[in-house]
Write a protein that holds these residues in place. Structure first.
Motif, PDB file in Angstrom:
ATOM      1  N   PHE A  34     -33.964  48.512 -71.174  1.00 12.42           N
ATOM      2  CA  PHE A  34     -34.572  47.206 -70.915  1.00 12.42           C
ATOM      3  C   PHE A  34     -35.090  47.191 -69.472  1.00 12.42           C
ATOM      4  O   PHE A  34     -34.302  47.169 -68.526  1.00 12.42           O
TER       5      PHE A  34
ATOM      6  N   VAL B 181     -32.399  47.507 -62.979  1.00  9.18           N
ATOM      7  CA  VAL B 181     -32.259  46.358 -62.080  1.00  9.18           C
ATOM      8  C   VAL B 181     -32.727  46.760 -60.685  1.00  9.18           C
ATOM      9  O   VAL B 181     -32.229  47.736 -60.123  1.00  9.18           O
TER      10      VAL B 181
ATOM     11  N   LEU C 257     -29.620  39.085 -64.919  1.00 11.43           N
ATOM     12  CA  LEU C 257     -28.752  39.867 -65.799  1.00 11.43           C
ATOM     13  C   LEU C 257     -27.336  39.301 -65.822  1.00 11.43           C
ATOM     14  O   LEU C 257     -26.698  39.249 -66.881  1.00 11.43           O
TER      15      LEU C 257
ATOM     16  N   ASP D  64     -33.507  40.215 -60.415  1.00 11.77           N
ATOM     17  CA  ASP D  64     -33.009  40.987 -61.560  1.00 11.77           C
ATOM     18  C   ASP D  64     -31.499  40.859 -61.687  1.00 11.77           C
ATOM     19  O   ASP D  64     -30.961  40.710 -62.786  1.00 11.77           O
TER      20      ASP D  64
ATOM     21  N   GLU E 210     -25.848  49.920 -66.358  1.00 10.20           N
ATOM     22  CA  GLU E 210     -26.766  49.217 -65.460  1.00 10.20           C
ATOM     23  C   GLU E 210     -27.185  50.175 -64.352  1.00 10.20           C
ATOM     24  O   GLU E 210     -26.335  50.725 -63.653  1.00 10.20           O
TER      25      GLU E 210
ATOM     26  N   ASP F 131     -36.832  44.730 -68.349  1.00 11.11           N
ATOM     27  CA  ASP F 131     -36.478  43.346 -68.020  1.00 11.11           C
ATOM     28  C   ASP F 131     -35.988  42.704 -69.301  1.00 11.11           C
ATOM     29  O   ASP F 131     -36.109  43.274 -70.386  1.00 11.11           O
ATOM     30  N   ARG F 132     -35.436  41.515 -69.184  1.00 16.44           N
ATOM     31  CA  ARG F 132     -34.851  40.826 -70.335  1.00 16.44           C
ATOM     32  C   ARG F 132     -35.562  39.501 -70.589  1.00 16.44           C
ATOM     33  O   ARG F 132     -36.113  38.886 -69.678  1.00 16.44           O
TER      34      ARG F 132
ATOM     35  N   GLU G 182     -31.531  44.417 -79.223  1.00 15.69           N
ATOM     36  CA  GLU G 182     -30.485  45.445 -79.199  1.00 15.69           C
ATOM     37  C   GLU G 182     -30.081  45.859 -80.608  1.00 15.69           C
ATOM     38  O   GLU G 182     -29.746  47.034 -80.854  1.00 15.69           O
TER      39      GLU G 182
ATOM     40  N   GLN H 288     -22.956  50.470 -72.607  1.00 13.30           N
ATOM     41  CA  GLN H 288     -23.846  49.723 -71.725  1.00 13.30           C
ATOM     42  C   GLN H 288     -23.857  50.362 -70.343  1.00 13.30           C
ATOM     43  O   GLN H 288     -22.812  50.780 -69.848  1.00 13.30           O
TER      44      GLN H 288
ATOM     45  N   ASP I  80     -29.936  48.880 -68.607  1.00 18.11           N
ATOM     46  CA  ASP I  80     -30.697  47.822 -67.937  1.00 18.11           C
ATOM     47  C   ASP I  80     -31.156  48.338 -66.586  1.00 18.11           C
ATOM     48  O   ASP I  80     -30.335  48.790 -65.779  1.00 18.11           O
TER      49      ASP I  80
ATOM     50  N   ASN J 277     -32.649  38.901 -76.740  1.00 19.50           N
ATOM     51  CA  ASN J 277     -32.129  40.189 -76.299  1.00 19.50           C
ATOM     52  C   ASN J 277     -31.171  40.801 -77.320  1.00 19.50           C
ATOM     53  O   ASN J 277     -31.195  42.006 -77.573  1.00 19.50           O
TER      54      ASN J 277
END
Length: 544
Positions: free
Chosen positions: A478, A513, A523, A519, A321, A480-481, A492, A319, A511, A488
């Motif tokens: 993403f 942001v 998140l 945002d 961000e 946005d979510r 994924e 993951q 992600d 979500n």
């Protein structure tokens, strides 16, 4: 109150844990300050780092004596990163060409520390400026100033300080530096400062004759130089000339001299009217010996590690961000609109702010209603505002065009379709997986993606969240979510391997942001598996 005459900064108050400032958005970004909830109200944590940051602008200010929080940094280089630093730091012009996610940034910053250069200037794409600022403050525990949003006069004053004083780290976008490069070069000729120049995403230098590249070449006489890119070669091996011209300008003076040394060059004559034009075309290497010679030269000044070689331990899912700075007009509107908060219509307000972070021009075409936020001035600001997320994704897709990319959003007309148009302008082949397409098209697009005939698939989270196998993807982004954590999670799961025989490669979820916006809160809630709609309905002022 202690205003700074040259700049729009004022220290209002210093409390137990915060330093309160009165300033504008441009200076808040420069100082990495947090929004305080009121117009021109921002704050910094009361830390030694921020004390040093403000001391540059307020040398005579009587900061209170007492405990200043010392930020602890627990970062440590991996063994291969340490090897890269040890190999490159004895030199003064280096390239870091390691693949994405191998940690080029900490390598670069550690080399800068080893060099003990008094100052550092970082030129990068505008969307990466905030990441560099946070990386420097977290990794080096040193102040970093982001100049791109400041006025020309303010930037010039900081350039003067940079050339006269020590311990300055400044970050500027390549587009703004194109404007400033002549002034900065003239200033350096007078002051002759010693500093390090770092260019991120340096593959842009392949177009060595462009105005952008020429502005960066004004730094080629820097005492210390670094270039970073995971894709030094985009179309042809000769692309590397633009980077070599920056790192070793005394050797690589002419593109055609370089090309004719290593490659086969075909010259064609084209008659036109009464004249004949000669056109040269660069083909492959002359022979294997010249290929090895060029590689050997690169190996002397650069590193180029492959992800699979150095990170075999990575989890199957990683993951990440990525924080983006909004474009200036985006941020002006965002700051203005947060003052128009209507607690009676929280979800509608949230939807408009979300549109502003995704694709601002979509707001112009929305039907007017009694709660329409747009003024005529707003419409002018929005007209040429593409938005930082689309700008980032266009650059990202170009740099990673050989990987399978899934880009998710909850918005089709107001994000995915404009993104598709922007990508198609760069000649990238994309397909849309939304509720608008037919069942037959859906099957064709999925098949083409799984067979790697299409590398980029733009997906609506609701439309592509169930019953699909997109396991050929390497990266899912993403923009946005969904407000529902379950949606979500389903999205994924689309690109996980469905068969034991499929390659268990590492897959990345990113992600995007926008820094300082809803945002971040959305998140954070989704990470705790909270339903956004329920929270906003119960507590309409939560997001502000």
């Amino acid at each position: 109150m202690h205003p700074l005459p040259e700049f729009k900064i004022e220290i209002i108050q210093i409390e137990d844990d915060k330093i309160f400032l009165k300033t504008n958005y441009s200076w808040a970004i420069c100082l990495n300050a947090e929004y305080g909830g009121k117009p021109q109200s921002y704050y910094l944590a009361k830390s030694l780092l921020n004390f040093r940051k403000l001391k540059k602008f307020f040398p005579d200010y009587a900061f209170p004596v007492g405990e200043w929080q010392i930020k602890k940094t627990n970062f440590q280089l991996r063994p291969y990163q340490e090897k890269d630093v040890n190999f490159l730091s004895p030199q003064k012009s280096v390239g870091i060409f390691n693949e994405m996610r191998t940690g080029k940034t900490p390598i670069a910053l550690t080399i800068f520390q080893r060099w003990k250069a008094p100052n550092l200037i970082i030129i990068c794409p505008s969307i990466l400026q905030a990441q560099w600022q946070e990386a420097i403050e977290n990794w080096l525990n040193q102040p970093a100033y982001l100049l791109s949003y400041l006025s020309l006069t303010e930037r010039q004053i900081i350039y003067q300080k940079f050339c006269q004083e020590k311990n300055w780290i400044i970050i500027i976008s390549k587009d703004i530096f194109k404007i400033d490069s002549k002034y900065f070069r003239g200033l350096r000729k007078k002051k002759k400062p010693i500093f390090c120049s770092l260019i991120d995403e340096a593959h842009y230098l392949r177009n060595y004759q462009s105005q952008q590249s020429k502005s960066l070449y004004t730094l080629k006489d820097s005492e210390y130089k670094m270039v970073l890119t995971g894709t030094p070669l985009v179309n042809h091996s000769s692309d590397i000339f633009g980077i070599l011209k920056f790192l070793q300008p005394e050797i690589y003076t002419s593109y055609w001299k370089f090309a004719e040394e290593f490659f086969l060059v075909r010259e064609t004559e084209i008659p036109k009217a009464s004249r004949t034009f000669k056109i040269k075309r660069v083909l492959g290497f002359k022979n294997e010996k010249m290929k090895q010679e060029l590689q050997q030269r690169l190996n002397q000044i650069s590193v180029a590690r492959k992800q699979k070689e150095v990170l075999p331990w990575l989890p199957l899912i990683e993951q990440q961000e990525i924080k983006l700075l909004m474009e200036k007009n985006q941020q002006l509107l965002y700051s203005r609109w947060t003052q128009k908060w209507d607690k009676n219509y929280p979800l509608e307000f949230l939807a408009k702010l979300k549109t502003l972070t995704l694709f601002p021009p979509a707001l112009i075409h929305k039907r007017k209603d009694k709660r329409d936020f747009l003024t005529e001035e707003d419409r002018k600001l929005l007209k040429d505002c593409q938005g930082s997320k689309i700008s980032y994704l266009v650059d990202f897709c170009q740099a990673n065009s050989q990987q399978g990319l899934l880009i998710f959003s909850t918005r089709t007309e107001t994000f995915l379709e404009p993104l598709a148009q922007a990508l198609q302008k760069t000649k990238l082949k994309v397909a849309l997986l939304t509720g608008k397409i037919s069942h037959q098209q859906r099957i064709e697009f999925i098949s083409a993606f799984q067979q790697q005939k299409i590398k980029i698939l733009l997906c609506n989270i609701q439309s592509a969240g169930l019953g699909l196998n997109l396991s050929r993807a390497d990266i899912a982004i993403f923009a946005d979510r969904s407000y529902s954590p379950a949606d979500n999670e389903q999205a994924e799961a689309r690109f996980l391997p469905t068969k034991e025989s499929e390659n268990p490669k590492t897959r990345l979820i990113i992600d995007l942001v926008c820094k300082g916006t809803i945002d971040e809160k959305i998140l954070n809630l989704l990470k705790r598996k909270k339903d956004i709609t329920k929270i906003i309905t119960a507590n309409p002022e939560y997001l502000l």
